[in-house]
Each structure stands twice: as C-alpha cells, then as structure tokens.
Scaffold this active site. Sequence first.
Site, short mmCIF file in Angstrom:
data_model
loop_
_atom_site.label_atom_id
_atom_site.label_comp_id
_atom_site.label_asym_id
_atom_site.label_seq_id
_atom_site.Cartn_x
_atom_site.Cartn_y
_atom_site.Cartn_z
N ASN A 1 -2.11 2.67 -10.64
CA ASN A 1 -2.80 2.16 -9.72
C ASN A 1 -2.76 0.65 -9.90
O ASN A 1 -2.12 0.27 -10.91
CB ASN A 1 -4.20 2.73 -9.37
CG ASN A 1 -4.76 2.22 -8.14
OD1 ASN A 1 -4.24 2.42 -7.20
ND2 ASN A 1 -5.90 1.69 -7.75
N LYS A 2 -3.27 -0.11 -8.82
CA LYS A 2 -3.24 -1.65 -9.05
C LYS A 2 -3.72 -2.10 -10.37
O LYS A 2 -4.80 -1.41 -11.04
CB LYS A 2 -4.04 -2.24 -7.85
CG LYS A 2 -4.20 -3.80 -7.88
CD LYS A 2 -2.65 -4.30 -8.18
CE LYS A 2 -1.78 -3.81 -6.83
NZ LYS A 2 -0.49 -3.88 -7.05
N ASP B 1 -0.83 4.75 -6.66
CA ASP B 1 0.43 4.59 -6.17
C ASP B 1 1.53 5.78 -6.57
O ASP B 1 2.38 6.15 -6.10
CB ASP B 1 0.93 3.30 -6.84
CG ASP B 1 0.23 2.26 -6.07
OD1 ASP B 1 -0.71 1.80 -6.39
OD2 ASP B 1 0.99 1.81 -5.19
N GLY C 1 0.80 -1.13 0.02
CA GLY C 1 -0.02 -0.06 -0.09
C GLY C 1 0.78 1.23 -0.05
O GLY C 1 1.64 1.21 1.04
N ALA C 2 0.65 2.25 -1.03
CA ALA C 2 1.68 3.38 -1.02
C ALA C 2 2.08 3.91 0.00
O ALA C 2 3.36 4.25 0.43
CB ALA C 2 1.11 4.24 -2.18
N GLN D 1 -5.66 -8.45 -3.07
CA GLN D 1 -5.80 -7.43 -2.16
C GLN D 1 -7.30 -7.38 -1.74
O GLN D 1 -7.81 -7.22 -0.51
CB GLN D 1 -5.04 -6.30 -2.39
CG GLN D 1 -3.58 -6.28 -2.48
CD GLN D 1 -3.23 -6.68 -3.59
OE1 GLN D 1 -3.83 -7.23 -4.52
NE2 GLN D 1 -1.92 -6.12 -3.87
N ARG E 1 10.58 -1.26 -4.07
CA ARG E 1 9.54 -1.25 -4.81
C ARG E 1 9.64 0.09 -5.63
O ARG E 1 9.90 1.32 -5.12
CB ARG E 1 7.94 -1.35 -4.39
CG ARG E 1 8.01 -3.01 -3.59
CD ARG E 1 6.42 -2.90 -3.22
NE ARG E 1 5.70 -3.19 -4.21
CZ ARG E 1 4.22 -3.45 -4.14
NH1 ARG E 1 3.65 -2.98 -2.90
NH2 ARG E 1 3.52 -3.62 -5.22
C1 LIG Z 1 -3.81 3.29 -0.39
S1 LIG Z 1 -2.80 2.19 -1.17
C2 LIG Z 1 -2.69 2.62 -2.74
C3 LIG Z 1 -2.44 1.32 -3.53
O1 LIG Z 1 -1.31 0.48 -3.31
C4 LIG Z 1 -1.90 -0.96 -3.61
O2 LIG Z 1 -0.61 -1.64 -4.29
P1 LIG Z 1 -0.01 -2.66 -3.54
O3 LIG Z 1 -1.00 -3.50 -2.89
O4 LIG Z 1 0.84 -3.57 -4.85
O5 LIG Z 1 0.98 -1.99 -2.59
C5 LIG Z 1 -2.93 -0.66 -4.53
O6 LIG Z 1 -2.13 -0.32 -5.77
C6 LIG Z 1 -3.50 0.49 -3.93
O7 LIG Z 1 -4.70 1.10 -4.71
#
Ligand SMILES: CSC[C@H]1O[C@H](OP(=O)(O)O)[C@H](O)[C@@H]1O
Length: 371
Positions: A273-274, A263, A70-71, A222, A112
């Site tokens: 984003n994801k 992100d 999570g960013a 997630q 990352r």
């Molecule tokens: C508020 S979290 C922002 C963003 O981070 C997540 O990616 P990851 O699970 O790979 O770290 C996802 O893109 C969320 O939207």
Amino acid sequence: MGINRPSEVDADRSFHHGFIQELGVLKALKYKDNTLRVLDQRRLPNRVEWICCTDATCVAKVIREMAVRGAPAIGVAAAYGYLLAARSLAARGEGLTVDALQAGYRELAAARPTAVNLVWALDRMVACLRDAEPLPDAQRLDRLSDEAQSIEARDVEANLAMSQRGAALIERDRECGWVLTHCNTGALATAGQGTALGVIRDAWSAGRIEGVYVDETRPWLQGSRLTAWELQEESIDYRLICDGAAASVLATGRVGWVIVGADRIAANGDTANKIGTYSLAVLARHHGVKFMVVAPRSTIDRDCRDGSAIEIEQRPAVEVSEVGGQLLAPRGASVYNPAFDVTPAGLIDALVTEAGVVRHPDRDSIARLFD
Ligand SMILES: CSC[C@H]1O[C@H](OP(=O)(O)O)[C@H](O)[C@@H]1O
C-alpha cells in the site's frame, strides 16, 4: 494522442460542483460516447479539469501520470482503455483479435506495476474477447463494452459490501472513537464510494466514530488534497495531520483503528500500500490500535507468494523535491521515492473484502475467500 481538455465543463446534467455524481457519489471517471472522461486528480482540490481519452495511449498516460489513481480506479480505467483500443482496431478494419490487441494490452499493463487491479482488469477483457472471437466484430465490441461496464459495476457493489462489513467491526467507543487513514481510498480511488474511506463513510453515518485523522501522505499528498476534500464535501469531521504526527496521535489513545486500502495483497496476506503504511502498522501494533486493510478480492494476487515478490513502483524524484512546481530541495538532489511499502500480514488485524472479513489473515484464510 487523444487527450483533450474540454474548455467547458461537460454539460452532463449530473455534474455537481463540476463533478459527475451517480447515486450521490462522486465519479472519478466516466465512459460515454466512446470516450473515457477522467477527472484530473493532479489538479484537485482547487481545479476541476477533465481529460477526455479516445484511445489506449491516452488512458495509459493518464494512469502513468496519476491523473487517475487508486488501485480499483486504474483497473476500471484500463478496462475502458482496452475497449478503446479494440474500437480503434475495428474502425481500421483490422481483425479484432487478442493477438492484434497485444500492443494495447502491453501499453496499458506497463502504466503502473504495483496495483494488481490493472492487470486483473485487462486479463478479464482479454478473456472476454477470446470467448467472443467466433462472433462478428460488432458483437465482439459489444461484449467488451459489457465487460468493462461489468468491471466498473462490480467495483461499485464491492465498495458497498466492504463499507458495511468494515464499519460493523468498529464499536462505538467514546474513549477511542477516532480512526486514522492514509492516502486516498475513496470515490476518487475507485468506481464507487471507496474502500477504506467507504468503511469510514458508513461508520460515520452509523455514529460509530467521532472523526478521522487524515495523513497528508507525502509526497503526492493524496490525503490533504483528496481525502480531506472528500470528507469535507460530506461534513465528516476530520483533522489533517503531517505524516510524522501519526505516532503521537496514536499515542493519545484516542484512535481505535487505523484503516487503509491496498494495491496488491500477496497470497499470505502481506500487503503493498501507499508508502508510509508499514510504519503506521508498526505504530498501531505498538500502541494497541487495531489495523484494518480494506480491499476487493481483485486486489489479492494469488500468484504472489508473499510480500517480497511484489514490485514496488519507483516514482520520479520531482515528486519529492518539488511541491506545486516549487523546488524545495537542492537542485539535482538525490531522491529515493518508492510509491508503496509492504505491511507483513502479522501486523494486520482485519482484512475486509466484499466476500468477507478475515481476522489476522494468513495463506489459508485468504484462500478461503475464493472458495
Ligand atoms: C482504494 S485505492 C488503493 C490504493 O491506491 C493508492 O495508491 P495511488 O494513489 O499511488 O494510486 C493508495 O496506495 C491506496 O491505498
């Protein structure tokens, strides 16, 4: 290495179901007694395991392997990782300077590539140390500790502000009272109550929404493992759906908003984003559903001209070819596994930050967020 798994759940009295809670909100990580305790999100929702990091190498590893993700959350983790690196240096009696900590910085920054919050937080720690260099080491460490805690506290506050601003955009509408979200943007992705999921929490509490469609969010899941769990913990009505079902759900007319996190947001509003977010934005526009991105200003990269300049993290093939250690694809299958995609600013109806809401974001309106 500094990683150890406590056999006993921490005796911290604020544990709830084995989780740390502060202000009634789950905490994905906690810095205490020169140790960063990370809730291992790879194990959720069925197992609660904490990883205790006492050095930067461990923190870089838990970020890289997505034990914490999570960013905003990885930015906070990196800040504490930098503090741990500084403590290690000071304990060895080596001069506590920015140059001496370059290796720790690089190790954490490389964990990352896409979420800008990681480097944003590290750069704040570097600036803090540079300012503190005239002071004795003990006071430099105190300043770094204060800065890391400030980065964490700032995210908690930003989450509250974004949640209120975003929820206020959602009008009660029984016809299209549901929202749809992707990935996890809640307490597990931030230091507070969440970005997009924070908006959803506030909108639910205010009776502005009927419920939430939650994309499972392949391949890392997630949505099914983390977002469904957060919503269930708070008795918020949701339906878990396969990613491929989002199109027909939006076609029903029951959904008023698609609400997601980010992100890295480029200076012109293009948003990484994801993976799967871009297709949701196209579907939302096609079906007349509004599209909301919720992110703190620390996710906006003003040095990034547009989405084409955002590095998209490529993750291991095994995340796609296996589920829970079970091989689903042919052994040796060729896999393409980008962790993010980019949504053009033109498909975003509202960008919600702690500093304000930008309708139909573009370069000028985003720049005004920093005035
Ligand atoms: C508020 S979290 C922002 C963003 O981070 C997540 O990616 P990851 O699970 O790979 O770290 C996802 O893109 C969320 O939207």
